[in-house]
Design a protein around this motif. Structure first.
Motif: not given
Lengths: 431, 362
Positions: B116, B119-120, B158, B162, B165, B168, B170, B194
């Motif tokens: 993570i 990803i972040i 999730y 996600y 943030c 991103l 999603v 994501v």
């Protein structure tokens, strides 16, 4: 290499101080990697290979031909550098040192803020490695990244302005001290978490290989340098990436700047086997240990490691034993390091050592070096003035760059994309 | 870490072109085929697209999503990685920094917890921190949400994690059309995406139009889809819960309640406009999600409706979510811990009937 495996050394580490640096013993290393990876195909396992390993005996042959990491010393009487190279190295190291001193001054004057990690003492590593790179080569750094960016060619103005949080900074004030990016210079950023930069660097190396072998870009021979510290070498991402970089023979050099301390945690108190270079051979790549307070030794090792990567022979792990002359960051009271230890390393200042070498070998005069120092002073005064006079980022910048595609902000109540709202660019839109 | 990999044995059409010849509207494909063909077409269209992850190559994917791709594109573009989520997610991000377009498969999104940080921190924030110099065109994809009988660590959603943030995108496909259109959009997108699939949907078949089977097909990111029109109550849902909401809508129709079902498709950006337009029409809202209730997707939708359409609401918003507990193992408890169709029906009735006496009294 007087690093002992004793976990609880009673006195400060002796490091390399007993081994005099000598120009007649350049470092080099070689080994045959072709035996470890018989398949020359792009990325390791093919179905055939899997079957083979499943049927055959355990892969003892890998162990047998695992490269030995010893640095081979051989005699040569040549000077290690030319006059021009010597002056270039000196200038870069002075730039790094003076820049960081200026940062401390500006930090205490309130011109910069947050965490500021200075590089003083470690200049031989940045200069020794990065000055050998081509512009296309990549550098991935840590939170202690100002000097890496400078060595890679990012201007003092751009780095200083970034630290001042100004719109003229290399990331327009959006990155800050720990996140220096420059696409132009292939500086892929400082990463503020321990170990975080290593996979990103490995990915950059992967992209070079992909470009060359899948996209058939013949000139894609970029090398990536991943810089990180001793503390990172206890983090899982380090091991994960040593494995994959060796497995896929990626053009990368893992450069450990072992300054013996992770904030207040002594390397010897944190690491079961403190000889980090040994972890290279464990993954089938050379592990080299070098005196990181000696730019010429670093440079010799770096040259071979970088060339090896460029030749497509895979990664190298280089442990540079060095020392930071200041605390972990400007907020660190630095109370745990023994004053005698600090004293010892202060006596091994890499800039003084280079100066001495230049004088002893008649490569530079006192005057020439003074001129360089004066030039750097002027550059830095200019950088500070430039940063000071630069504008703050405008309000509209707040919402820029969150996405490469501004439609990422979605659709507004009027049914149109929010980024099409004029208030969006004025910075007054609600998002 | 990973116990039993479920082998679903539906045959996957080896080449997309074979499908294209059937252009009648009655064509059905599974979500698995939809994802597989979308990946195949995007890899074929752009040599910078590559797939990496655990078991994506020789094993053909833990859930067979990447079936046939290794044979077609070779081991240099379908990379089997060691079990090192932090490592390979970071490598994907680094490769994306200079224009490659990695698709990183997590065997399940539960394992993305190990990655993570990348990803972040490495993917979502780089474009901003670098002031637009370094964009990260990467897709993180894999099955997400409650699976069956695998316990707390392997069974959660999730989406809201996600979606909180910035930087991103999603996406949460439900049908085969969603899976194809959104995955292709995600791969072509210049930002990190994501992409949350659902294991239990992989084997489900959905009718797809000829248009959706065309290799140029793509869905806009940030746009919800009204799966079923209605006038009495709006039900928002994503991923597997869209199916549940549609079944609930059927049940409600039998009782004379006309429910409008919105398939969110994209959790970030969230299509607030479509949701609010619908609520302004129906005046009632039920949100459905599989994830934990607190700070969830439903909470965000509720806030949006309260901010923008407060005056239109005839009843309190009903939120259906997973139970506020780690997923239990026992089958009976597990069933109680995730939303069921009856829960949605009950909530919609509450929303509708609660307002009736008030209206009558007025």
């Amino acid at each position: 290499m007087s690093f002992t495996a004793t976990k609880f050394a009673p006195s400060p580490l002796p490091l390399n101080s007993t081994t005099p640096r000598s120009n007649d013993k350049p470092l080099s290393f070689s080994f045959d990697h072709s035996k470890t990876n018989p398949s020359s195909s792009f990325l390791g396992s093919t179905r055939k290979l899997l079957r083979f390993t499943a049927l055959a005996k355990p892969r003892a042959q890998t162990r047998a031909s695992t490269p030995v990491a010893d640095v081979l010393l051989h005699q040569t009487s040549n000077l290690l550098i030319t006059k021009e190279e010597g002056l270039e190295l000196y200038e870069d190291m002075i730039l790094g040192r003076f820049f960081e001193d200026k940062c401390a001054e500006m930090y205490y004057r309130g011109k910069m803020f947050g965490f500021v990690h200075l590089y003083n003492g470690q200049e031989a590593v940045s200069t020794g490695f990065i000055k050998l790179l081509k512009k296309e080569d990549y550098v991935v750094s840590t939170y202690r990244d100002h000097v890496h960016a400078l060595s890679k060619g990012v201007s003092s103005r751009a780095v200083m302005s970034e630290l001042f949080g100004k719109a003229t900074g290399c990331c327009r004030g959006q990155g800050g001290s720990m996140h220096m990016f420059s696409k132009e210079h292939n500086m892929l950023g400082g990463f503020a978490f321990i170990g975080e930069g290593i996979p990103v660097a490995t990915g950059a190396a992967f992209s070079s290989k992909y470009r060359r072998e899948v996209l058939n870009e013949a000139d894609a021979d970029q090398v990536t340098l991943a810089f990180f510290g001793d503390g990172t070498c206890n983090n899982g991402q380090f091991f994960e990436c040593l494995n994959m970089a060796a497995l896929w023979k990626l053009p990368i050099v893992f450069v450990v700047e072992n300054n013996l301390w992770a904030i207040g945690m002594s390397h010897l108190r944190a690491t079961s086997d403190p000889q980090i270079w040994k972890k290279g051979p464990a993954f089938g790549m050379p592990g080299i240990h070098v005196d990181g307070m000696d730019v010429l030794k670093v440079r010799e090792v770096a040259k071979e490691a970088i060339e090896r990567a460029r030749r497509g022979e895979g990664p190298t792990l280089v442990e540079c034993e060095t020392y930071r002359f200041r605390g972990h960051s400007l907020a660190d009271p630095d109370e745990l390091r023994d004053p005698a230890e600090k004293e010892h390393y202060a006596g091994r200042d890499p800039i003084t050592a280079l100066k001495q070498y230049l004088f002893e070998n008649n490569l530079a005069s006192e005057q020439e070096l003074k001129a360089i120092e004066k030039k750097i002073d002027e550059i830095l005064d200019d950088a500070v003035e430039f940063a000071d006079n630069s504008p703050l980022p405008p309000r509209s910048q707040l919402l820029e760059n969150v996405f490469a595609d501004p439609k990422g902000f979605g659709i507004g109540p009027d049914g149109r994309y929010r980024c099409e709202d004029p208030k969006f660019t004025e910075g007054t839109a609600q998002v | 870490m990973w116990g039993v990999i479920k082998h679903k044995t539906q045959s996957i059409r080896p080449a997309f072109s074979a499908i294209r010849h059937f252009s009648s509207a009655a064509k059905e494909i599974t979500v698995r085929e939809a994802l597989n063909t979308a990946l195949d077409e995007e890899m074929s269209a752009d040599p910078k697209v590559f797939l990496m992850g655990e078991e994506v190559g020789e094993y053909q994917g833990a859930y067979k999503i990447s079936k046939g791709l290794l044979e077609k594109y070779g081991p240099e573009r379908v990379l089997d990685t060691p079990i090192t989520e932090a490592g390979f997610a970071g490598i994907g991000v680094g490769a994306a920094y200079y224009g490659l377009r990695p698709v990183v498969e997590f065997m399940t999104f539960n394992f993305s917890m190990q990655a993570i940080d990348h990803i972040i921190n490495s993917a979502a924030k780089s474009n901003y921190m670098s002031a637009g110099q370094i964009s990260v065109p990467i897709v993180f994809r894999g099955p997400n949400g409650a699976a069956a009988g695998v316990g707390a660590q392997h069974s959660q959603c999730y989406a809201s994690w996600y979606a909180t943030c910035p930087g991103l995108k999603v996406l949460t496909p439900y049908s085969s059309e969603d899976a194809r259109g959104l995955l292709k959009a995600a791969i072509r997108d210049p930002d990190p995406v994501v992409f949350l699939e659902n294991e239990l949907l992989y084997g489900e078949s959905f009718p797809v139009s000829a248009e959706a089977l065309d290799s140029s097909f793509c869905l806009p990111i940030g746009k919800a889809k009204i799966e079923r029109e209605g006038k009495d109550v709006t039900i928002t849902a994503y991923s597997k819960m869209v199916g549940y909401a549609l079944k609930a809508a059927e049940a409600l129709a039998k009782e004379g309640i006309s429910a409008e079902v919105i398939n969110l498709r994209s959790i970030r950006p969230l299509d607030r406009a479509t949701i609010n337009t619908s609520v302004r029409k129906t005046n009632r809202l039920v949100t459905v999600e599989e994830g934990f209730p607190q700070h969830g997707v439903g909470a965000e939708i509720c806030t949006s409706v309260i901010e923008e359409s407060f005056g239109y609401l005839d009843a309190p918003v009903e939120r259906i979510a997973g139970a506020d507990v780690p997923m239990p193992y026992a089958a009976n408890l597990e069933r109680m811990a995730v939303p069921q169709i009856e829960d949605i029906v009950r909530a919609a009735k509450r929303a509708c009937h609660r307002s009736v006496p008030l209206a009558a009294a007025a």
